[in-house]
Design a protein around this motif. Structure first.
Motif, PDB file in Angstrom:
ATOM      1  N   TYR A   1      27.983  -8.517   8.560  1.00  0.00           N
ATOM      2  CA  TYR A   1      27.386  -8.327   7.236  1.00  0.00           C
ATOM      3  C   TYR A   1      26.451  -9.483   6.893  1.00  0.00           C
ATOM      4  O   TYR A   1      25.349  -9.281   6.371  1.00  0.00           O
TER       5      TYR A   1
ATOM      6  N   SER B   1      23.279  -9.256   8.767  1.00  0.00           N
ATOM      7  CA  SER B   1      22.453  -8.142   8.294  1.00  0.00           C
ATOM      8  C   SER B   1      21.647  -8.515   7.055  1.00  0.00           C
ATOM      9  O   SER B   1      20.648  -7.867   6.746  1.00  0.00           O
TER      10      SER B   1
ATOM     11  N   ARG C   1      29.358   4.413   5.019  1.00  0.00           N
ATOM     12  CA  ARG C   1      28.949   3.101   5.493  1.00  0.00           C
ATOM     13  C   ARG C   1      28.009   3.290   6.676  1.00  0.00           C
ATOM     14  O   ARG C   1      28.361   3.943   7.656  1.00  0.00           O
ATOM     15  N   HIS C   2      26.830   2.727   6.574  1.00  0.00           N
ATOM     16  CA  HIS C   2      25.842   2.870   7.642  1.00  0.00           C
ATOM     17  C   HIS C   2      26.050   1.754   8.669  1.00  0.00           C
ATOM     18  O   HIS C   2      25.277   0.803   8.748  1.00  0.00           O
ATOM     19  N   HIS C   3      27.101   1.897   9.457  1.00  0.00           N
ATOM     20  CA  HIS C   3      27.435   0.849  10.420  1.00  0.00           C
ATOM     21  C   HIS C   3      26.350   0.685  11.477  1.00  0.00           C
ATOM     22  O   HIS C   3      26.107  -0.426  11.963  1.00  0.00           O
TER      23      HIS C   3
ATOM     24  N   VAL D   1      23.410  -1.383   9.932  1.00  0.00           N
ATOM     25  CA  VAL D   1      23.829  -2.769   9.683  1.00  0.00           C
ATOM     26  C   VAL D   1      23.976  -3.531  10.995  1.00  0.00           C
ATOM     27  O   VAL D   1      23.539  -4.683  11.118  1.00  0.00           O
ATOM     28  N   THR D   2      24.573  -2.900  11.997  1.00  0.00           N
ATOM     29  CA  THR D   2      24.759  -3.571  13.282  1.00  0.00           C
ATOM     30  C   THR D   2      23.427  -3.837  13.970  1.00  0.00           C
ATOM     31  O   THR D   2      23.219  -4.907  14.553  1.00  0.00           O
TER      32      THR D   2
END
Length: 226
Positions: free
Chosen positions: A42, A45, A186-188, A191-192
């Motif tokens: 996080y 990001s 959650r837009h993992h 973000v990753t």
């Protein structure tokens, strides 16, 4: 750098980001979140704030005005300081009202006014379009400089490059960002991918900094004395 080599490297980097985002989304769908929910991911990001303007505008402003350029980051710093109070409340309101955009958020505070939502959306588009154009221009000019094509004045060549960059960004946003507009989603993947990009940015900045200090400046002492 030869044009074909630059295109190949750029395409490979974009494919890498797509692959990282796809892999992270698949792990999230399988319930294997693990380090995807790590504070490190996080935190990295958040580098999304450091856009092309940071590399062009902020550096130039710092060279002209010295430490005065730090005031640019005063707003984000205050936001992070007040995160525990203000952002937590915004997140709570967003989940309660099930809003997915700033237009929904503001209109929900005034009785779910459709007219207000449309107005906020239009203002957001008008306000962000010049900034997006600046990002595209920065990326396009950077590509042109690295390619050594000497086409800085060739508007057709720059337009083509900007078009492909914009198309790639649009595709990435559609595939990994706006497929589902669920307030609890959650837009993992996104973000990753941004976190991986942040690592690349940090390594690049460190490499450039070391080159300037130890190669161009002749060492830390000589650099600061200059």
């Amino acid at each position: 750098m030869p044009y074909n080599v630059l295109v190949t490297i750029s395409a490979a980097y974009v494919v890498l980001l797509f692959a990282v985002a796809f892999w992270a989304d698949k792990r999230a769908e399988a319930g294997k979140l693990g380090w995807l929910r790590s504070p490190w991911v996080y935190t990295l990001s958040l580098s999304i704030y450091c856009t092309a303007w940071t590399f062009y505008g902020a550096v130039g402003y710092a060279a002209r005005s010295g430490l005065e350029f730090v005031t640019i980051y005063l707003g984000p710093t205050l936001v992070m300081i007040g995160w525990w109070v203000f952002l937590r409340r915004m997140v709570r309101i967003g989940r309660t009202q099930r809003v997915t955009s700033i237009a929904d958020f503001i209109s929900s505070r005034y009785g779910k006014s459709n007219a207000l939502g449309v107005l906020v959306t239009l203002l957001a588009v008008v306000g962000t379009t010049p900034y997006i154009a600046l990002q595209l221009q920065s990326v396009t000019l950077s590509f042109d400089v690295f390619a050594h094509r000497g086409t800085t004045g060739n508007s057709e060549s720059l337009t083509q490059t900007a078009f492909f960059v914009a198309a790639g960004l649009t595709l990435f946003t559609i595939v990994f960002g706006t497929r589902n507009l669920d307030v609890n989603e959650r837009h993992h993947g996104v973000v990753t991918a941004i976190a991986v990009e942040a690592i690349v940015k940090l390594l690049a900045l460190l490499a450039v900094g070391m080159f300037v200090v130890f190669w161009v400046g002749g060492g830390a002492g000589e650099t600061f004395e200059a």
